[in-house]
Design a protein around this motif. Structure first.
Motif, PDB file in Angstrom:
ATOM      1  N   UNK A  40       0.821  -1.218   0.000  1.00 11.97           N
ATOM      2  CA  UNK A  40       0.000   0.000   0.000  1.00 11.97           C
ATOM      3  C   UNK A  40       0.854   1.267   0.000  1.00 11.97           C
ATOM      4  N   UNK A  41       1.947   1.235  -0.751  1.00  9.57           N
ATOM      5  CA  UNK A  41       2.804   2.410  -0.844  1.00  9.57           C
ATOM      6  C   UNK A  41       3.706   2.637   0.348  1.00  9.57           C
ATOM      7  N   UNK A  42       3.702   1.706   1.288  1.00 14.23           N
ATOM      8  CA  UNK A  42       4.543   1.829   2.483  1.00 14.23           C
ATOM      9  C   UNK A  42       5.647   0.784   2.419  1.00 14.23           C
ATOM     10  N   UNK A  43       6.868   1.214   2.699  1.00 11.44           N
ATOM     11  CA  UNK A  43       8.013   0.316   2.741  1.00 11.44           C
ATOM     12  C   UNK A  43       8.556   0.319   4.169  1.00 11.44           C
ATOM     13  N   UNK A  44       8.749  -0.881   4.715  1.00  8.27           N
ATOM     14  CA  UNK A  44       9.194  -0.986   6.101  1.00  8.27           C
ATOM     15  C   UNK A  44      10.258  -2.082   6.193  1.00  8.27           C
ATOM     16  N   UNK A  45      11.369  -1.774   6.885  1.00 11.91           N
ATOM     17  CA  UNK A  45      12.355  -2.836   7.041  1.00 11.91           C
ATOM     18  C   UNK A  45      11.818  -3.870   8.027  1.00 11.91           C
ATOM     19  N   UNK A  46      12.364  -5.061   7.946  1.00 11.47           N
ATOM     20  CA  UNK A  46      11.841  -6.181   8.736  1.00 11.47           C
ATOM     21  C   UNK A  46      11.945  -5.938  10.239  1.00 11.47           C
ATOM     22  N   UNK A  47      12.971  -5.219  10.678  1.00 10.08           N
ATOM     23  CA  UNK A  47      13.090  -4.940  12.113  1.00 10.08           C
ATOM     24  C   UNK A  47      11.916  -4.082  12.588  1.00 10.08           C
ATOM     25  N   UNK A  48      11.570  -3.061  11.807  1.00 11.65           N
ATOM     26  CA  UNK A  48      10.429  -2.207  12.154  1.00 11.65           C
ATOM     27  C   UNK A  48       9.139  -3.008  12.106  1.00 11.65           C
ATOM     28  N   UNK A  49       9.020  -3.877  11.088  1.00 11.13           N
ATOM     29  CA  UNK A  49       7.842  -4.727  10.953  1.00 11.13           C
ATOM     30  C   UNK A  49       7.685  -5.605  12.186  1.00 11.13           C
ATOM     31  N   UNK A  50       8.789  -6.191  12.645  1.00 15.40           N
ATOM     32  CA  UNK A  50       8.767  -7.045  13.829  1.00 15.40           C
ATOM     33  C   UNK A  50       8.326  -6.243  15.056  1.00 15.40           C
ATOM     34  N   UNK A  51       8.797  -5.000  15.152  1.00 19.97           N
ATOM     35  CA  UNK A  51       8.377  -4.138  16.261  1.00 19.97           C
ATOM     36  C   UNK A  51       6.871  -3.895  16.228  1.00 19.97           C
ATOM     37  N   UNK A  52       6.328  -3.722  15.025  1.00 26.84           N
ATOM     38  CA  UNK A  52       4.891  -3.483  14.870  1.00 26.84           C
ATOM     39  C   UNK A  52       4.071  -4.689  15.328  1.00 26.84           C
ATOM     40  N   UNK A  53       4.663  -5.878  15.233  1.00 25.44           N
ATOM     41  CA  UNK A  53       3.967  -7.091  15.662  1.00 25.44           C
ATOM     42  C   UNK A  53       3.932  -7.220  17.180  1.00 25.44           C
ATOM     43  N   UNK A  54       4.709  -6.390  17.850  1.00 26.83           N
ATOM     44  CA  UNK A  54       4.745  -6.439  19.316  1.00 26.83           C
ATOM     45  C   UNK A  54       5.402  -7.712  19.803  1.00 26.83           C
ATOM     46  N   UNK A  55       4.790  -8.331  20.797  1.00 22.71           N
ATOM     47  CA  UNK A  55       5.344  -9.540  21.399  1.00 22.71           C
ATOM     48  C   UNK A  55       5.487 -10.666  20.380  1.00 22.71           C
ATOM     49  N   UNK A  56       4.556 -10.763  19.444  1.00 21.92           N
ATOM     50  CA  UNK A  56       4.605 -11.820  18.424  1.00 21.92           C
ATOM     51  C   UNK A  56       5.816 -11.665  17.513  1.00 21.92           C
ATOM     52  N   UNK A  57       6.374 -10.463  17.422  1.00 24.17           N
ATOM     53  CA  UNK A  57       7.519 -10.221  16.549  1.00 24.17           C
ATOM     54  C   UNK A  57       8.855 -10.254  17.252  1.00 24.17           C
TER      55      UNK A  57
END
Length: 127
Positions: A40-57
């Motif tokens: 959706x036009x957003x690019x995120x590195x995997x570390x940031x993505x993992x942070x967004x997942x919270x505990x699951x990441x």
């Protein structure tokens, strides 16, 4: 003189067979690590993505090991799958359990592109 000609021909044959044996390793072969996710036009590195997942990441990771024998192993957050791959021009088809996924190499990065419900997601891996 005849002996020198035979030796020259033999040396030429050895060189031809040696060069014929040189096979270029496909670009997909190697160990890859997930680096970026785009949607959706957003690019995120995997570390940031993992942070967004919270505990699951907390231990989130995506890796893939592609072998020259046309097999690969992918680890997606602890879930491991094995499959096969084949080269088709500038694209590669990865197959796991009869399901195919076409990937490309762009700027020395392995790119998965998937579309679900009119939403395109790109996963980008680097060596």
């Amino acid at each position: 003189m005849k002996r020198k000609s035979i030796i020259s021909v033999l040396m030429l044959l050895v060189m031809v067979f040696a060069l014929a044996g040189c096979k270029k390793t496909p670009a997909i072969v190697g160990a890859w690590t997930g680096k970026t996710i785009e949607s959706a036009g957003i690019s995120m590195d995997m570390e940031k993505f993992a942070e967004q997942l919270g505990e699951a990441g907390a231990n989130f990771k995506m890796t893939m090991d592609v072998k020259e024998d046309n097999t690969f192993t992918v680890d997606f957050n602890g879930e491991t799958e094995q499959g096969t791959w084949k080269e088709d021009g500038d694209k590669y088809t990865l197959t796991v359990d009869g399901e195919d996924q076409v990937v490309t190499i762009e700027d020395n990065q392995l790119v998965f592109e998937m579309t679900e419900e009119d939403q395109t997601v790109r996963l980008i891996f680097a060596k």
